[in-house]
Design a protein around this motif. Structure first.
Motif, mmCIF file in Angstrom:
data_model
loop_
_atom_site.group_PDB
_atom_site.id
_atom_site.type_symbol
_atom_site.label_atom_id
_atom_site.label_comp_id
_atom_site.label_asym_id
_atom_site.label_seq_id
_atom_site.Cartn_x
_atom_site.Cartn_y
_atom_site.Cartn_z
ATOM 1 N N GLU A 52 15.259 -13.763 -47.272
ATOM 2 C CA GLU A 52 15.271 -15.263 -47.096
ATOM 3 C C GLU A 52 14.014 -15.910 -47.696
ATOM 4 N N GLN A 53 13.320 -15.351 -48.462
ATOM 5 C CA GLN A 53 12.485 -15.734 -49.278
ATOM 6 C C GLN A 53 12.900 -15.555 -50.824
ATOM 7 N N GLY A 54 13.948 -15.259 -51.048
ATOM 8 C CA GLY A 54 14.385 -15.005 -52.345
ATOM 9 C C GLY A 54 14.086 -13.739 -53.100
ATOM 10 N N ASN A 55 13.790 -12.786 -52.225
ATOM 11 C CA ASN A 55 13.679 -11.285 -52.921
ATOM 12 C C ASN A 55 14.829 -10.855 -53.351
ATOM 13 N N ASP A 56 15.213 -10.605 -54.721
ATOM 14 C CA ASP A 56 16.471 -10.040 -55.017
ATOM 15 C C ASP A 56 16.371 -8.569 -54.872
ATOM 16 N N TYR A 57 15.684 -7.775 -54.829
ATOM 17 C CA TYR A 57 15.420 -6.479 -54.255
ATOM 18 C C TYR A 57 16.307 -6.347 -52.623
ATOM 19 N N ALA A 58 15.250 -7.229 -51.952
ATOM 20 C CA ALA A 58 16.036 -7.128 -50.771
ATOM 21 C C ALA A 58 17.490 -7.379 -50.487
ATOM 22 N N GLU A 59 17.838 -8.523 -51.089
ATOM 23 C CA GLU A 59 19.270 -8.977 -51.062
ATOM 24 C C GLU A 59 20.121 -7.787 -51.514
ATOM 25 N N TYR A 60 19.835 -7.209 -52.582
ATOM 26 C CA TYR A 60 20.668 -6.110 -53.095
ATOM 27 C C TYR A 60 20.586 -4.764 -52.217
ATOM 28 N N GLN A 61 19.462 -4.557 -51.589
ATOM 29 C CA GLN A 61 19.326 -3.492 -50.500
ATOM 30 C C GLN A 61 20.366 -3.747 -49.385
ATOM 31 N N LEU A 62 20.302 -5.082 -48.781
ATOM 32 C CA LEU A 62 21.029 -5.361 -47.714
ATOM 33 C C LEU A 62 22.609 -5.403 -48.168
ATOM 34 N N GLY A 63 23.020 -5.880 -49.415
ATOM 35 C CA GLY A 63 24.210 -5.816 -49.772
ATOM 36 C C GLY A 63 24.751 -4.449 -49.724
ATOM 37 N N LYS A 64 23.890 -3.522 -50.345
ATOM 38 C CA LYS A 64 24.456 -2.242 -50.396
ATOM 39 C C LYS A 64 24.560 -1.388 -49.014
ATOM 40 N N LEU A 65 23.846 -1.878 -48.169
ATOM 41 C CA LEU A 65 23.768 -1.311 -46.806
ATOM 42 C C LEU A 65 25.024 -1.770 -46.294
ATOM 43 N N TYR A 66 25.381 -2.817 -46.245
ATOM 44 C CA TYR A 66 26.719 -3.474 -45.656
ATOM 45 C C TYR A 66 27.860 -3.103 -46.443
ATOM 46 N N LEU A 67 27.862 -2.872 -47.754
ATOM 47 C CA LEU A 67 28.908 -2.479 -48.523
ATOM 48 C C LEU A 67 29.429 -1.051 -48.411
ATOM 49 N N TYR A 68 28.398 -0.023 -48.100
ATOM 50 C CA TYR A 68 28.614 1.262 -47.872
ATOM 51 C C TYR A 68 28.680 1.715 -46.621
ATOM 52 N N GLY A 69 28.045 0.957 -45.663
ATOM 53 C CA GLY A 69 28.315 1.182 -44.086
ATOM 54 C C GLY A 69 27.762 2.258 -43.696
ATOM 55 N N LYS A 70 26.841 3.095 -44.042
ATOM 56 C CA LYS A 70 26.159 4.416 -43.770
ATOM 57 C C LYS A 70 25.052 4.183 -42.674
ATOM 58 N N GLU A 71 24.280 3.444 -42.883
ATOM 59 C CA GLU A 71 23.315 3.100 -41.735
ATOM 60 C C GLU A 71 23.784 2.002 -40.839
ATOM 61 N N VAL A 72 24.541 0.884 -41.463
ATOM 62 C CA VAL A 72 24.953 0.052 -40.228
ATOM 63 C C VAL A 72 26.377 -0.140 -40.164
ATOM 64 N N GLU A 73 26.960 -0.947 -39.822
ATOM 65 C CA GLU A 73 28.429 -1.105 -39.702
ATOM 66 C C GLU A 73 28.984 -1.859 -40.763
ATOM 67 N N GLN A 74 29.823 -1.286 -41.458
ATOM 68 C CA GLN A 74 30.464 -1.950 -42.678
ATOM 69 C C GLN A 74 30.833 -3.295 -42.754
ATOM 70 N N ASP A 75 30.489 -4.323 -43.439
ATOM 71 C CA ASP A 75 30.706 -5.652 -43.407
ATOM 72 C C ASP A 75 31.040 -5.979 -44.871
ATOM 73 N N TYR A 76 32.111 -6.156 -45.316
ATOM 74 C CA TYR A 76 32.239 -6.412 -46.693
ATOM 75 C C TYR A 76 32.032 -7.850 -46.958
ATOM 76 N N GLU A 77 32.147 -8.667 -46.337
ATOM 77 C CA GLU A 77 31.849 -10.175 -46.346
ATOM 78 C C GLU A 77 30.318 -10.187 -46.620
ATOM 79 N N GLN A 78 29.468 -9.720 -45.631
ATOM 80 C CA GLN A 78 27.914 -9.692 -45.769
ATOM 81 C C GLN A 78 27.626 -9.102 -47.068
ATOM 82 N N ALA A 79 28.366 -7.856 -47.311
ATOM 83 C CA ALA A 79 27.900 -7.281 -48.576
ATOM 84 C C ALA A 79 28.059 -7.885 -49.955
ATOM 85 N N ILE A 80 29.110 -8.752 -49.938
ATOM 86 C CA ILE A 80 29.515 -9.585 -51.085
ATOM 87 C C ILE A 80 28.530 -10.840 -51.142
ATOM 88 N N ARG A 81 28.035 -11.415 -50.091
ATOM 89 C CA ARG A 81 27.136 -12.390 -49.913
ATOM 90 C C ARG A 81 25.938 -12.362 -50.385
#
Length: 159
Positions: A52-81
């Motif tokens: 939320e403060q614009g940290n691109d590494y955190a955004e990337y990490q969130l995108g990967k988490l939601y894309l692969y859905g290993k640790e959280v429920e997979q959410d393709y839309e959130q991953a792409i966002r």
């Protein structure tokens, strides 16, 4: 100074609450990967603070988490966002992953269909084997059956 991850997390999380995006990202990374300190919901919260403060590494990490859905429920839309936001903030890895997702979309669907067909064929094969075994008949392997058929043909016996 000896390594003390617990103490480090304490200071990093305090700094994260005071809107330090780098501390939030690092604390999230530790909460995501470090044995004994793993806490996925807390890691996601920390990544969100940093993102939320614009940290691109955190955004990337969130995108990967939601894309692969290993640790959280997979959410393709959130991953792409999240990946898009990270790429817009200059993260090359996010841009590359987005490109890969878009170019391999059809390939992924094809691979999914092939895996499904493979599973169905295994199920059919297992069912046929079970039916053969359940009939109480003697199961003859293919090589032996072929030899018997060849001998029967040589003797002129038709099946």
């Amino acid at each position: 100074i000896p390594q003390d991850i617990g103490k480090a997390l304490f200071y990093l999380e305090n700094a994260a609450e005071k809107e330090n995006s780098y501390a939030a990202y690092l604390a999230g990374k530790i909460r995501l990967t470090e044995e004994g300190f793993k806490d996925i919901p807390k890691a996601i919260h920390l990544f969100r603070l940093a993102a939320e403060q614009g940290n691109d590494y955190a955004e990337y990490q969130l995108g990967k988490l939601y894309l692969y859905g290993k640790e959280v429920e997979q959410d393709y839309e959130q991953a792409i966002r999240w990946l898009t936001a990270s790429a817009e903030h200059g993260n090359q890895y996010a841009a590359q992953l987005l490109h890969s997702i878009r170019s391999n979309k059809n390939w992924t669907a094809a691979m999914g269909a092939l895996r499904l067909l493979q599973h169905i064929s295994r199920m059919i094969q297992n069912r046929l084997e079970d039916e053969r075994k359940s009939k109480g008949s003697i199961v003859i392997d293919r090589k032996l059956r072929r030899k018997i058929e060849e001998k029967n043909q040589a003797l002129g016996i038709k099946q």
